[in-house]
Every structure is written in C-alpha cells, then in structure tokens.
Design an enzyme around this catalytic site. Structure first.
Site, PDB file in Angstrom:
ATOM      1  N   ASP A  88       0.962  -1.153  -0.169  1.00  9.81           N
ATOM      2  CA  ASP A  88       0.003   0.109   0.022  1.00  9.81           C
ATOM      3  C   ASP A  88       0.654   1.210  -0.082  1.00  9.81           C
ATOM      4  O   ASP A  88       1.909   1.245   0.563  1.00  9.81           O
ATOM      5  CB  ASP A  88      -0.952  -0.170   1.365  1.00  9.81           C
ATOM      6  CG  ASP A  88      -1.840   0.854   1.651  1.00  9.81           C
ATOM      7  OD1 ASP A  88      -2.481   1.421   0.301  1.00  9.81           O
ATOM      8  OD2 ASP A  88      -2.133   1.423   2.323  1.00  9.81           O
ATOM      9  N   ASP A 110       2.889   5.229  -5.516  1.00  7.24           N
ATOM     10  CA  ASP A 110       1.911   6.556  -5.268  1.00  7.24           C
ATOM     11  C   ASP A 110       2.951   7.524  -5.595  1.00  7.24           C
ATOM     12  O   ASP A 110       3.644   7.936  -4.913  1.00  7.24           O
ATOM     13  CB  ASP A 110       1.555   6.392  -3.714  1.00  7.24           C
ATOM     14  CG  ASP A 110       0.661   7.752  -3.147  1.00  7.24           C
ATOM     15  OD1 ASP A 110       0.639   8.443  -4.222  1.00  7.24           O
ATOM     16  OD2 ASP A 110       0.332   7.578  -2.357  1.00  7.24           O
ATOM     17  N   HIS A 186      -7.387  10.045   4.143  1.00  5.89           N
ATOM     18  CA  HIS A 186      -6.925   9.222   5.089  1.00  5.89           C
ATOM     19  C   HIS A 186      -7.135   9.443   6.308  1.00  5.89           C
ATOM     20  O   HIS A 186      -7.390  10.737   6.875  1.00  5.89           O
ATOM     21  CB  HIS A 186      -5.342   8.957   4.984  1.00  5.89           C
ATOM     22  CG  HIS A 186      -5.101   8.262   3.737  1.00  5.89           C
ATOM     23  ND1 HIS A 186      -4.416   8.698   2.761  1.00  5.89           N
ATOM     24  CD2 HIS A 186      -5.381   7.017   3.232  1.00  5.89           C
ATOM     25  CE1 HIS A 186      -4.319   7.862   1.761  1.00  5.89           C
ATOM     26  NE2 HIS A 186      -4.936   6.644   2.021  1.00  5.89           N
ATOM     27  N   GLY A 187      -7.301   8.619   7.485  1.00  5.51           N
ATOM     28  CA  GLY A 187      -7.532   9.156   8.845  1.00  5.51           C
ATOM     29  C   GLY A 187      -8.874   9.244   9.333  1.00  5.51           C
ATOM     30  O   GLY A 187      -9.780   8.735   8.650  1.00  5.51           O
ATOM     31  N   GLY A 219      -8.969   5.778   1.626  1.00  7.97           N
ATOM     32  CA  GLY A 219      -9.482   7.018   2.640  1.00  7.97           C
ATOM     33  C   GLY A 219     -11.037   6.546   3.032  1.00  7.97           C
ATOM     34  O   GLY A 219     -11.825   7.309   3.135  1.00  7.97           O
ATOM     35  N   ALA A 220     -11.346   5.368   2.812  1.00  9.86           N
ATOM     36  CA  ALA A 220     -12.889   4.885   2.833  1.00  9.86           C
ATOM     37  C   ALA A 220     -13.433   4.590   4.099  1.00  9.86           C
ATOM     38  O   ALA A 220     -14.314   3.891   4.033  1.00  9.86           O
ATOM     39  CB  ALA A 220     -12.874   3.863   1.800  1.00  9.86           C
ATOM     40  N   ASP A 263      -8.260   1.102   6.778  1.00  6.48           N
ATOM     41  CA  ASP A 263      -7.170   1.258   7.927  1.00  6.48           C
ATOM     42  C   ASP A 263      -7.654   1.637   9.448  1.00  6.48           C
ATOM     43  O   ASP A 263      -7.663   1.253  10.310  1.00  6.48           O
ATOM     44  CB  ASP A 263      -5.993   1.753   7.404  1.00  6.48           C
ATOM     45  CG  ASP A 263      -4.579   1.439   8.368  1.00  6.48           C
ATOM     46  OD1 ASP A 263      -4.609   0.537   9.394  1.00  6.48           O
ATOM     47  OD2 ASP A 263      -3.593   2.100   8.064  1.00  6.48           O
TER      48      ASP A 263
HETATM   49  P1  13P Z   1      -8.540   5.066   5.946  1.00  5.33           P
HETATM   50  O1  13P Z   1      -7.552   5.912   6.697  1.00  5.33           O
HETATM   51  O2  13P Z   1     -10.026   5.703   5.584  1.00  5.33           O
HETATM   52  O3  13P Z   1      -8.869   3.740   6.773  1.00  5.33           O
HETATM   53  O4  13P Z   1      -7.903   4.696   4.431  1.00  5.33           O
HETATM   54  C1  13P Z   1      -6.908   3.628   4.448  1.00  5.33           C
HETATM   55  C2  13P Z   1      -6.142   3.618   3.243  1.00  5.33           C
HETATM   56  O5  13P Z   1      -6.700   4.436   2.105  1.00  5.33           O
HETATM   57  C3  13P Z   1      -5.296   2.918   3.137  1.00  5.33           C
HETATM   58  O6  13P Z   1      -4.202   3.110   1.695  1.00  5.33           O
HETATM   59  O1  G3H Z   2      -2.933   4.948   3.562  1.00  6.58           O
HETATM   60  C1  G3H Z   2      -2.134   4.782   4.622  1.00  6.58           C
HETATM   61  C2  G3H Z   2      -2.505   3.754   5.647  1.00  6.58           C
HETATM   62  O2  G3H Z   2      -3.465   4.157   6.269  1.00  6.58           O
HETATM   63  C3  G3H Z   2      -1.037   3.354   6.246  1.00  6.58           C
HETATM   64  O3  G3H Z   2      -0.435   4.198   7.229  1.00  6.58           O
HETATM   65  O4  G3H Z   2       1.832   4.549   6.680  1.00  6.58           O
HETATM   66  O5  G3H Z   2       0.915   4.699   9.170  1.00  6.58           O
HETATM   67  O6  G3H Z   2       0.925   2.607   7.950  1.00  6.58           O
HETATM   68  P1  G3H Z   2       0.771   4.237   7.824  1.00  6.58           P
HETATM   69 ZN    ZN Z   3      -4.463   5.118   1.089  1.00  9.06          ZN
END
Ligand code: 13P
Ligand code: G3H
Ligand code: ZN
Length: 315
Positions: A88, A110, A186-187, A219-220, A263
């Site tokens: 990812d 990315d 994200h987040g 970011g879902a 995530d």
């Molecule tokens: P979330 O932060 O919405 O869970 O998105 C995770 C993500 O896009 C990981 O690549």
């Molecule tokens: O999109 C990102 C993921 O949530 C991963 O986050 O780099 O903190 O592992 P991380």
């Molecule tokens: Zn992502």
C-alpha cells in the site's frame, strides 16, 4: 509469488473482473502484526470472501520482512480463500521492486505527490518490472489528503482526479488499477462539515476509463461512532472524527469501485477493544487477554465490511 504446498497468492486481476461483473468490491485491509493478519484472514475465510491483505512501507518496517512472509505463508496454509498480498502506498521504485522480489502479488506506486509527467515515469518503471513477474500495479492520480483544508469542495480542480488525464495516465503507464481522488482522505478526520464525495466525477472517470477498468477508493473508513465511543469512554480522546457513511460506500461500489481500502476503522476497533478491556480489568496484565479481545473485535468489523462491500460468498 509467495506459495506454500499447493496454495499460492493470487494477483487481483481475476477477482476484480468478477467483482466488476457482479458489482461488488473487495476489501483491502492494512495489517502490521499477527493479530491483524489473523482477524482479517479469518473474517474473510468465514465469510467465504476473497480478500486483499495490504501493508504500507512503514507497516512493513514495523512487522519486518521475514515475519510478514511467514505470516502470509501461515495465512495461505490456514485458509482456502483467494488471497492477495499488496504493498500500500509504495513511495519508491526500490520498495516496489523489493516487495515484488519478496513475493507480493500486487504493489501500489503512489506518485500522487509528483507532477503528472513524473508520476507517469515512475509508474511505468514499476509496471515494467512487476509485469515480468505476474504482479499487478495500482497507481494514484489526484491528491487525497487534506483536501478540505486546502480548498473548498466547489473548487477542487487540480486536486481531484481529472477523468481525461486518467485515461492518458492509464494508457501511458499500463497500470492495472487506479486510485481516484473524489473527496476521501486518510485518517479519522475526513470531513469538517457534512461528508461529501464527488460522485459526478467518479461517474465521468468510469465512463472515460471504461467499465472493465478497476478503480480503487482510499480513505474509505466509516469512523464508526461505536468505535469512537469505545475509545473515548475508556480513556481515549478522539474528537470530531468523521468518516465516509455506508450509503456513500455503496454508491461508490455501484458506480464501479472494486477495491476499498480500510485502515482507520480497524485501528479504532483494535484500540477501543484494548482500552475497554484494560479499563474494565485493571488487575489483568496478560497480553493474550487484551490482544485476543482486540483480534475478535477487528474480525467482527472486517466481517461487517465484507457484507457491506458485497463480497460475501464470492470466494
Ligand atoms: P482510511 O484511513 O480511511 O482507513 O484509509 C486507508 C487507506 O486508504 C489505506 O491506503
Ligand atoms: O493510507 C495509509 C495507511 O493508512 C497506512 O498508514 O503509513 O501509518 O502505516 P501507515
Ligand atoms: Zn490509502
């Protein structure tokens, strides 16, 4: 590609084709420890669903390559479901190559922080390497993070994915799937006001890239109220968190999204369960107790996601 006995990882080509045809999505869940691997894989097995287990470069550093590979081998041995191991947000050609050589079946490069030309260049290089080994490549066009902070939603050209450019990008890079920016981020703090996604843009992108081309939504996470409460009621302090509501996820799937990244929701569920357990059992100090509860909580969450995404009984 990682394999053990007669079980081997698959890349996402076939599961995406089937998902596009039948209008459902495959969940891609970030993992970085034993409990997360077990909860995601067991949830998918019990739901009879294909699943994408993904790890970010920082997650990979945390778990360490040899442990990750052994855990994935164990997951393959313990299940019968189609399993993809995906990198990812790969942030360099080197990390993508490293993961391909380690036996991942899918990688994301990315290049969304680069300009269009440079994003094409690096994506093309990853694709050239990956395709010789049967590995598929996800790329990203448009910017996901901090959209609301930078600019109003009415004026997001240059940040959200441009449908026309998406076609040019796919043609010039040969990437196998594309992550689109339509308003998610994200987040746990995705929207300052009412949640809003640019579905008109998603529709245009889909029309331009063609019905059979796989689109990905990052970011879902939902940022479930019950998870926030579970954290905050037991010592956490997570305020004004907001995610993408279920009906928008369904709408995105309906409009052709086939991979959905999660995530934040698993992080919130895991932490909430640990906080609650330790708070309610102050004399307990056995990690198996609170990590076990966290594992069960995440497993339940992943099962619910699989239901929402529609991939139940599709293995
Ligand atoms: P979330 O932060 O919405 O869970 O998105 C995770 C993500 O896009 C990981 O690549
Ligand atoms: O999109 C990102 C993921 O949530 C991963 O986050 O780099 O903190 O592992 P991380
Ligand atoms: Zn992502």
């Amino acid at each position: 590609m990682i394999n053990i006995g007669n079980r081997t990882l698959i890349n996402s080509k076939d599961i995406f084709s089937k998902a596009i045809e039948q209008k459902y999505a495959i969940g891609a869940f970030n993992i970085n420890n034993l409990e997360l691997v077990q909860s995601v894989v067991e949830a998918a097995e019990e739901s009879k669903s294909p699943v994408i287990v993904q790890v970010s470069p920082s997650g990979k550093k945390y778990i360490k390559n040899n442990y990750l590979i052994k855990l994935i081998e164990a997951a393959l041995e313990s299940t019968t479901i189609p399993l993809v191991l995906h990198l990812d947000h790969g942030d360099s050609l080197e990390v993508c190559k490293e993961c391909i050589d380690l036996g991942f079946s899918s990688v994301m490069i990315d290049g969304s922080s680069l300009d269009f030309k440079k994003n094409i260049e690096i994506t093309r290089q990853v694709v050239d390497y990956a395709h010789t080994k049967g590995v598929v490549v996800e790329a990203e066009l448009g910017k996901l993070s901090g959209i609301e902070d930078e600019i109003s939603v009415e004026n997001h050209e240059g940040i959200y994915t441009d449908p026309q450019k998406a076609v040019e990008f796919i043609t010039r890079t040969g990437c196998d799937s594309l992550a689109v920016a339509i308003g998610t981020s994200h987040g746990a703090y995705k929207f300052k006001q009412e949640p809003k996604l640019d579905f008109e843009r998603l529709k245009n992108i889909k029309e331009m890239v063609g019905n059979n081309y796989p689109l990905v939504l990052h970011g879902a996470s939902n940022v479930l109220e019950e998870s926030i409460k579970m954290n905050n009621n037991f010592g956490g302090k997570i305020e004004k968190a907001q995610g993408v509501p279920d009906f928008m996820i369904k709408e995105a799937i309906n409009m052709g999204v086939v991979k959905i990244n999660v995530d934040t929701d698993t992080r919130l569920a895991f932490s909430g369960a640990v906080r609650q357990y330790l708070n309610q059992n102050p004399t307990e100090f056995d990690p198996r107790k609170y990590l076990g509860v966290a594992r069960d909580t995440v497993k339940e969450l992943v099962k619910n996601k699989i239901k929402l995404f529609g991939s139940e009984n599709k293995s």
